[in-house]
Design a protein around this motif. Structure first.
Motif, PDB file in Angstrom:
ATOM      1  N   PHE A  11     -65.779  18.197  24.773  1.00 18.11           N
ATOM      2  CA  PHE A  11     -64.642  18.637  23.971  1.00 18.11           C
ATOM      3  C   PHE A  11     -64.096  17.482  23.128  1.00 18.11           C
ATOM      4  CE2 PHE A  11     -59.991  19.678  23.755  1.00 18.11           C
ATOM      5  CZ  PHE A  11     -60.112  20.766  22.913  1.00 18.11           C
ATOM      6  N   ALA A  12     -64.190  16.273  23.652  1.00 19.32           N
ATOM      7  CA  ALA A  12     -63.717  15.098  22.920  1.00 19.32           C
ATOM      8  C   ALA A  12     -64.460  14.940  21.598  1.00 19.32           C
ATOM      9  CB  ALA A  12     -63.859  13.847  23.773  1.00 19.32           C
ATOM     10  N   ASP A  13     -65.750  15.250  21.577  1.00 19.13           N
ATOM     11  CA  ASP A  13     -66.518  15.173  20.336  1.00 19.13           C
ATOM     12  C   ASP A  13     -65.985  16.166  19.302  1.00 19.13           C
ATOM     13  OD1 ASP A  13     -68.150  13.206  21.400  1.00 19.13           O
ATOM     14  OD2 ASP A  13     -69.712  14.626  22.015  1.00 19.13           O
ATOM     15  N   ASP A  14     -65.631  17.364  19.774  1.00 20.13           N
ATOM     16  CA  ASP A  14     -65.070  18.373  18.865  1.00 20.13           C
ATOM     17  C   ASP A  14     -63.748  17.901  18.280  1.00 20.13           C
ATOM     18  OD1 ASP A  14     -67.213  20.006  19.466  1.00 20.13           O
ATOM     19  OD2 ASP A  14     -66.101  21.223  20.913  1.00 20.13           O
ATOM     20  N   ILE A  15     -62.922  17.301  19.110  1.00 18.81           N
ATOM     21  CA  ILE A  15     -61.622  16.796  18.650  1.00 18.81           C
ATOM     22  C   ILE A  15     -61.827  15.697  17.621  1.00 18.81           C
ATOM     23  CG2 ILE A  15     -59.569  15.504  19.344  1.00 18.81           C
ATOM     24  CD1 ILE A  15     -59.647  17.104  21.964  1.00 18.81           C
ATOM     25  N   MET A  16     -62.756  14.782  17.881  1.00 17.97           N
ATOM     26  CA  MET A  16     -63.024  13.689  16.949  1.00 17.97           C
ATOM     27  C   MET A  16     -63.540  14.236  15.614  1.00 17.97           C
ATOM     28  SD  MET A  16     -62.436  10.568  17.220  1.00 17.97           S
ATOM     29  CE  MET A  16     -63.121   9.097  16.545  1.00 17.97           C
ATOM     30  N   GLN A  23     -58.513  13.912   8.513  1.00 19.93           N
ATOM     31  CA  GLN A  23     -58.214  12.623   7.883  1.00 19.93           C
ATOM     32  C   GLN A  23     -58.876  12.530   6.508  1.00 19.93           C
ATOM     33  OE1 GLN A  23     -60.200   9.058   9.365  1.00 19.93           O
ATOM     34  NE2 GLN A  23     -58.247   7.957   9.263  1.00 19.93           N
ATOM     35  N   ARG A  24     -60.129  12.915   6.425  1.00 16.40           N
ATOM     36  CA  ARG A  24     -60.870  12.870   5.168  1.00 16.40           C
ATOM     37  C   ARG A  24     -60.215  13.798   4.131  1.00 16.40           C
ATOM     38  NH1 ARG A  24     -64.801  15.486   2.526  1.00 16.40           N
ATOM     39  NH2 ARG A  24     -66.330  14.243   1.396  1.00 16.40           N
ATOM     40  N   GLY A  25     -59.882  15.003   4.539  1.00  7.18           N
ATOM     41  CA  GLY A  25     -59.247  15.956   3.629  1.00  7.18           C
ATOM     42  C   GLY A  25     -57.902  15.466   3.126  1.00  7.18           C
ATOM     43  N   MET A  26     -57.123  14.868   4.004  1.00  5.58           N
ATOM     44  CA  MET A  26     -55.813  14.358   3.605  1.00  5.58           C
ATOM     45  C   MET A  26     -55.963  13.213   2.605  1.00  5.58           C
ATOM     46  SD  MET A  26     -54.000  14.561   7.333  1.00  5.58           S
ATOM     47  CE  MET A  26     -52.307  14.210   6.888  1.00  5.58           C
ATOM     48  N   ALA A  27     -56.893  12.308   2.857  1.00  3.52           N
ATOM     49  CA  ALA A  27     -57.108  11.181   1.946  1.00  3.52           C
ATOM     50  C   ALA A  27     -57.602  11.664   0.588  1.00  3.52           C
ATOM     51  CB  ALA A  27     -58.102  10.192   2.555  1.00  3.52           C
ATOM     52  N   ILE A  28     -58.505  12.623   0.577  1.00  4.30           N
ATOM     53  CA  ILE A  28     -59.011  13.165  -0.691  1.00  4.30           C
ATOM     54  C   ILE A  28     -57.894  13.872  -1.451  1.00  4.30           C
ATOM     55  CG2 ILE A  28     -60.523  14.945  -1.664  1.00  4.30           C
ATOM     56  CD1 ILE A  28     -62.635  14.017   0.390  1.00  4.30           C
ATOM     57  N   LEU A  77     -66.576   7.143   5.517  1.00  3.99           N
ATOM     58  CA  LEU A  77     -66.070   7.288   6.886  1.00  3.99           C
ATOM     59  C   LEU A  77     -67.029   8.152   7.700  1.00  3.99           C
ATOM     60  CD1 LEU A  77     -62.282   7.964   6.328  1.00  3.99           C
ATOM     61  CD2 LEU A  77     -63.288   5.969   7.418  1.00  3.99           C
ATOM     62  N   THR A  78     -67.260   7.747   8.915  1.00  6.33           N
ATOM     63  CA  THR A  78     -68.119   8.533   9.786  1.00  6.33           C
ATOM     64  C   THR A  78     -67.263   9.279  10.807  1.00  6.33           C
ATOM     65  OG1 THR A  78     -68.432   6.702  11.321  1.00  6.33           O
ATOM     66  CG2 THR A  78     -70.032   6.906   9.529  1.00  6.33           C
ATOM     67  N   PRO A  79     -67.772  10.402  11.328  1.00  2.00           N
ATOM     68  CA  PRO A  79     -66.977  11.218  12.246  1.00  2.00           C
ATOM     69  C   PRO A  79     -66.574  10.520  13.551  1.00  2.00           C
ATOM     70  CG  PRO A  79     -68.806  12.480  11.396  1.00  2.00           C
ATOM     71  CD  PRO A  79     -69.015  11.059  10.947  1.00  2.00           C
ATOM     72  N   ASN A  80     -67.190   9.400  13.876  1.00  2.00           N
ATOM     73  CA  ASN A  80     -66.855   8.736  15.136  1.00  2.00           C
ATOM     74  C   ASN A  80     -65.827   7.628  14.969  1.00  2.00           C
ATOM     75  OD1 ASN A  80     -68.541   7.049  13.759  1.00  2.00           O
ATOM     76  ND2 ASN A  80     -69.759   6.464  15.517  1.00  2.00           N
ATOM     77  N   GLU A  81     -65.177   7.566  13.813  1.00  2.00           N
ATOM     78  CA  GLU A  81     -64.144   6.549  13.592  1.00  2.00           C
ATOM     79  C   GLU A  81     -62.929   7.172  12.917  1.00  2.00           C
ATOM     80  OE1 GLU A  81     -65.511   3.510  10.852  1.00  2.00           O
ATOM     81  OE2 GLU A  81     -66.557   4.983   9.659  1.00  2.00           O
TER      82      GLU A  81
END
Length: 121
Positions: A11-16, A23-28, A77-81
């Motif tokens: 589940f942690a992977d889904d949350i990340m 985060q990406r959408g907000m920055a864009i 940005l990668t999904p794990n950061e």
């Protein structure tokens, strides 16, 4: 009731992944707003919106592809950061523009941020 369909730690992977997309959408969204609100007399201000991660980057450039570089930085940005994302304009007159020095634009960053907040709340 049956057991878990997936191991709970997955589940942690889904949350990340979800947090990364947010985060990406907000920055864009902020960058799109900055692009729309930036005055374009010479294009220099618009080209100097800088994106950095983890700490601010105080450089500025005469590169006219600045917005492309800013969007590329977000795409890197990668999904794990999930670093802190800094979006700033370091031109010597950037603060004056924000404070209303130009008749063409003011509160560029404030309005860009407020637009993003409205889009995501």
């Amino acid at each position: 009731m049956s057991g878990w369909d997936r191991a709970p730690f997955l589940f942690a992977d889904d949350i990340m992944t979800d947090a990364h997309k947010l985060q990406r959408g907000m920055a864009i969204t902020v960058l799109n707003n900055l692009q729309l609100l930036s005055p374009v007399l010479s294009g220099r201000y618009r080209a100097n919106h800088t994106v950095s991660f983890g700490s601010p980057d105080y450089r500025y450039t005469d590169n006219k592809d600045g917005m492309s570089l800013a969007f590329s930085a977000i795409d890197s940005l990668t999904p794990n950061e999930l670093p802190v994302v800094y979006i700033q304009n370091n031109l010597p007159y950037a603060q004056a523009l924000e404070d209303g020095w130009s008749k063409q634009a003011k509160n560029i960053y404030a309005l860009s941020y407020e637009g993003m907040v409205a889009a995501y709340t």
